[in-house]
Scaffold this active site. Sequence first.
Site, PDB file in Angstrom:
ATOM      1  N   ILE A 413     -11.461  39.183 106.790  1.00 27.70           N
ATOM      2  CA  ILE A 413     -12.096  38.129 107.281  1.00 27.70           C
ATOM      3  C   ILE A 413     -13.359  38.368 108.175  1.00 27.70           C
ATOM      4  O   ILE A 413     -14.301  37.598 108.236  1.00 27.70           O
ATOM      5  CB  ILE A 413     -10.887  37.399 108.390  1.00 27.70           C
ATOM      6  CG1 ILE A 413      -9.859  37.001 107.414  1.00 27.70           C
ATOM      7  CG2 ILE A 413     -11.664  36.146 109.030  1.00 27.70           C
ATOM      8  CD1 ILE A 413     -10.090  36.124 106.459  1.00 27.70           C
ATOM      9  N   SER A 415     -13.993  41.041 111.442  1.00 24.50           N
ATOM     10  CA  SER A 415     -13.838  42.180 112.440  1.00 24.50           C
ATOM     11  C   SER A 415     -12.767  43.293 112.086  1.00 24.50           C
ATOM     12  O   SER A 415     -11.656  42.949 111.148  1.00 24.50           O
ATOM     13  CB  SER A 415     -13.486  41.697 113.741  1.00 24.50           C
ATOM     14  OG  SER A 415     -12.176  40.958 113.913  1.00 24.50           O
ATOM     15  N   GLU A 466     -18.160  44.277 112.832  1.00 26.20           N
ATOM     16  CA  GLU A 466     -18.536  43.484 113.990  1.00 26.20           C
ATOM     17  C   GLU A 466     -18.310  44.362 115.384  1.00 26.20           C
ATOM     18  O   GLU A 466     -18.042  43.895 116.400  1.00 26.20           O
ATOM     19  CB  GLU A 466     -17.733  42.185 114.293  1.00 26.20           C
ATOM     20  CG  GLU A 466     -18.017  41.251 113.024  1.00 26.20           C
ATOM     21  CD  GLU A 466     -17.391  40.117 113.066  1.00 26.20           C
ATOM     22  OE1 GLU A 466     -16.556  39.483 114.378  1.00 26.20           O
ATOM     23  OE2 GLU A 466     -16.942  39.283 112.107  1.00 26.20           O
ATOM     24  N   TRP A 543     -15.221  26.550 121.901  1.00 23.19           N
ATOM     25  CA  TRP A 543     -14.824  27.659 122.650  1.00 23.19           C
ATOM     26  C   TRP A 543     -15.961  27.682 123.761  1.00 23.19           C
ATOM     27  O   TRP A 543     -16.212  28.998 124.298  1.00 23.19           O
ATOM     28  CB  TRP A 543     -14.648  28.841 121.871  1.00 23.19           C
ATOM     29  CG  TRP A 543     -13.363  28.772 121.008  1.00 23.19           C
ATOM     30  CD1 TRP A 543     -12.333  27.556 121.121  1.00 23.19           C
ATOM     31  CD2 TRP A 543     -12.877  29.496 119.916  1.00 23.19           C
ATOM     32  NE1 TRP A 543     -11.270  27.696 120.252  1.00 23.19           N
ATOM     33  CE2 TRP A 543     -11.877  28.713 119.494  1.00 23.19           C
ATOM     34  CE3 TRP A 543     -13.469  30.434 119.273  1.00 23.19           C
ATOM     35  CZ2 TRP A 543     -11.036  29.525 118.374  1.00 23.19           C
ATOM     36  CZ3 TRP A 543     -12.710  31.079 118.278  1.00 23.19           C
ATOM     37  CH2 TRP A 543     -11.534  30.640 117.525  1.00 23.19           C
ATOM     38  N   GLU A 587      -8.804  22.270 116.328  1.00 27.39           N
ATOM     39  CA  GLU A 587      -8.536  22.119 117.689  1.00 27.39           C
ATOM     40  C   GLU A 587      -9.118  20.935 118.433  1.00 27.39           C
ATOM     41  O   GLU A 587      -8.708  20.792 119.488  1.00 27.39           O
ATOM     42  CB  GLU A 587      -9.219  23.596 118.369  1.00 27.39           C
ATOM     43  CG  GLU A 587      -8.746  23.812 119.638  1.00 27.39           C
ATOM     44  CD  GLU A 587      -9.077  25.115 120.096  1.00 27.39           C
ATOM     45  OE1 GLU A 587      -9.663  25.331 121.175  1.00 27.39           O
ATOM     46  OE2 GLU A 587      -8.963  26.309 119.239  1.00 27.39           O
ATOM     47  N   HIS A 623     -13.861  30.136 107.316  1.00 28.29           N
ATOM     48  CA  HIS A 623     -12.491  30.539 107.776  1.00 28.29           C
ATOM     49  C   HIS A 623     -11.733  29.701 108.908  1.00 28.29           C
ATOM     50  O   HIS A 623     -12.578  29.328 109.625  1.00 28.29           O
ATOM     51  CB  HIS A 623     -12.196  31.987 108.112  1.00 28.29           C
ATOM     52  CG  HIS A 623     -11.194  32.284 108.828  1.00 28.29           C
ATOM     53  ND1 HIS A 623     -10.891  32.795 110.115  1.00 28.29           N
ATOM     54  CD2 HIS A 623      -9.750  33.012 108.360  1.00 28.29           C
ATOM     55  CE1 HIS A 623      -9.657  33.145 110.392  1.00 28.29           C
ATOM     56  NE2 HIS A 623      -9.138  33.001 109.382  1.00 28.29           N
ATOM     57  N   CYS A 625      -8.448  29.045 111.440  1.00 27.98           N
ATOM     58  CA  CYS A 625      -7.093  29.830 111.825  1.00 27.98           C
ATOM     59  C   CYS A 625      -6.077  29.045 112.229  1.00 27.98           C
ATOM     60  O   CYS A 625      -6.047  27.685 111.510  1.00 27.98           O
ATOM     61  CB  CYS A 625      -7.521  30.434 113.366  1.00 27.98           C
ATOM     62  SG  CYS A 625      -8.515  31.819 113.364  1.00 27.98           S
ATOM     63  N   HIS A 676      -1.530  38.810 113.843  1.00 27.70           N
ATOM     64  CA  HIS A 676      -1.009  38.826 115.215  1.00 27.70           C
ATOM     65  C   HIS A 676       0.315  39.481 115.473  1.00 27.70           C
ATOM     66  O   HIS A 676       0.751  39.417 116.442  1.00 27.70           O
ATOM     67  CB  HIS A 676      -0.788  37.044 115.463  1.00 27.70           C
ATOM     68  CG  HIS A 676      -2.190  36.390 115.278  1.00 27.70           C
ATOM     69  ND1 HIS A 676      -3.153  36.633 116.271  1.00 27.70           N
ATOM     70  CD2 HIS A 676      -2.602  35.896 114.420  1.00 27.70           C
ATOM     71  CE1 HIS A 676      -4.068  35.932 116.202  1.00 27.70           C
ATOM     72  NE2 HIS A 676      -3.948  35.319 114.988  1.00 27.70           N
ATOM     73  N   CYS A 708      -6.627  36.579 109.319  1.00 27.23           N
ATOM     74  CA  CYS A 708      -7.631  36.609 110.395  1.00 27.23           C
ATOM     75  C   CYS A 708      -8.268  38.094 110.603  1.00 27.23           C
ATOM     76  O   CYS A 708      -8.221  38.730 109.930  1.00 27.23           O
ATOM     77  CB  CYS A 708      -6.989  36.073 111.674  1.00 27.23           C
ATOM     78  SG  CYS A 708      -8.207  35.291 113.199  1.00 27.23           S
TER      79      CYS A 708
END
Length: 733
Positions: A413, A415, A466, A543, A587, A623, A625, A676, A708
Amino acid sequence: MSSSSKATPSRSGPGRAGCSLRRAPTPPPRSATAIDDAFARWDRAHLHLFDLSGNRLLTSPEWDDVPEGAQPSTGVRLSALGLGERFVYTFDLGDGWTHLCTVAPARVDAFRLAERIPVERYTEAVADGVTNARPALVGPVSYLLLAKPADGAPEGYEPLSRLDDVVAVYEQLLGELAAAGAAWVQLDESAFVTDRSEAELDALRRAYERLGAVANRPRILVATAYGDPGPALDVLARTDVDGVALDLVTAPGLADRVPGVTGLRDKTLVAGVVDGRNVWRTDLPRVLSRVASLLGSVDELAVSSSCSLLHVPYDVSVEETLDPQVTARLAFAREKVAEIELLGRALTQEGSEDLRRAVSDAATAGGAAVRDEAMRARVAAVEAGDRTRADYQVRRKAQADRLGLPDLATTTIGSFPQTSDMRRARADRAAGRLDEADYTARMRGEIERVIQLQTDLGLDVLVHGEPERNDMVQYFADTLPGFATTSLGWVQSSGSRCVRPPILHGDVSRPEPITVGWATYAQSLTPKPVKGMLTGPVTILAWSFVRDDQPLGTTADQVALALRDEIADLEQAGIEIIQVEEAALRELLPPRRADWGAYLDWAVGSFRLATGGAEDSTQIHTHLCYSEFGDVIDAIDGLDADVTTIEAARSRMEVLADLESIGYSRGVGPGIYDIHSPRVPSRDEIAALIAEARRAVPDDRLWINPDCGLKTRGYAEVEPTLKAMVEAARSVR
């Protein structure tokens, strides 16, 4: 299965205990074993006897003196019992421990207070000198509405069916808090700012009729933050709760409804008029006038924040590097509490001179700190064609000719794990302990390592990892005019993770490239395509703390045009695949479905404005989440990305059914690795998820990737998982 038990003189006597027994999933366990498990029997040596309907007897095969007609229980499974069927179960036959059981469609576990943290925290606060502490808990109905059935639950099972059991635990907790001295308890029922059925509203009524009737309890304040509770307000007003807390920032029109809700006239109203989710100072005279109009409509009126203040940083005064023009407009948690206190005193005719002084100070704090007339003109000139690319089939052919990727292409994805060395290098650079040349050398060294690792693993599309980014939003905010970043403005993101959201206070532009240097260096290390990595306009807004003096759609378009310029420069530098993350698309979706269309129009439009200038042969990825993707599935299609990577491992690919339902026809990468969790999935597990995905998406449109980014994981987890992922993909090509 829940039960109580007691010794009874005979298995047919009146003192039997009750229990309920769940029909077992396939393969069903043997009846005796299942019931022994349900009663947590640690000693299986004791005898047992079943007395079923139709005078059928089942017993332990070890029993020498078997009753006439009895059969061994080991040959009977729970699936042989019908729903609602009752039977008697006796074990330890000498003592006659007897249970009357009923076969139920769902498991019925007893709810109980697992811990007494609310009581302990309250007593701790009192001991520390907090005289008016008010424990705040999620309300019982929202608790169940936000729950999902566990794996293996019967089809159609609804957690809300357990309301009576949950309310009983809340009754117990209210009693314990009253005994500890709590005068008020706040119960949050924010699930009711979304669309709710008549049955759910009735559940709210039943819950608070019961809680309101508890004899020895604190006063109950029901809070409905983050939106308009709609008909739930009338339901609560007719119960015996003592007060309601309303969010008059998100739903200012609620103030006009209050006088007409007669049930509020004998209750306390907590008016949430200070914004608990953003950082701008409150317009005190306007708010005071609004609140004062409610006097006389309720028994007691109080002012508060619109919601918990955990969404904002603690104290503006400790920020020493912010532009004074920006600081003058800000109120963090400490300043918001002072505003609340000032408004409360003004309502009671106290501190009016202080209020006048505060109003005078606030009068000079408005206006954008950065005004860019060129950007405003660009936004005003945007046309529909600026948000539109060529037909997907045209783009698909151009990209296939340019990229030459295999079916089931593998990628990540964005990072890679953030090592302590990388975090230290960024901190040393910010503190002036590391000059720019040394910092660049360290970041390039990490990029080289990540590119080599992906090459060794055999991934098809690479990323640079990243290492230079502390946060996917703050990284961009640090370089874009119109943003400010704090040094100590931490807020809780999830669990123990905290972030420092940027403050978007003025017009946004992009005077120079942001990511091009890192992307082109990574691309120079490999012949395989390396993705350029950008954060999308909606996620940047979601965010950040965003200016409130113009429509969100206008601000999103400014950010989108800045990203459009970045995409053009990445293309010019030879980057063939560019990912524009919209992790937070779901969100910002408003609570009420009636408001979804307006939001999704500008949200999708801003993404398409950012990507609409890309060449046909440039592959645009996005992408998303963790979220309820079904709510925004049409919007995901509307983004018109060439490839959409999306969380799916934790939900076992359930999003694929949503995509199928709308005839989604572009590339999709349902995640096959839940990043996660520290757990390393096996190749077979990953292969099983790939097989499931292949049933819904043809191989030439299916991508294989984690859920992710990998920044929160360690290399000890990432390397074997990516190796298994690549091997699993290759095995089915």
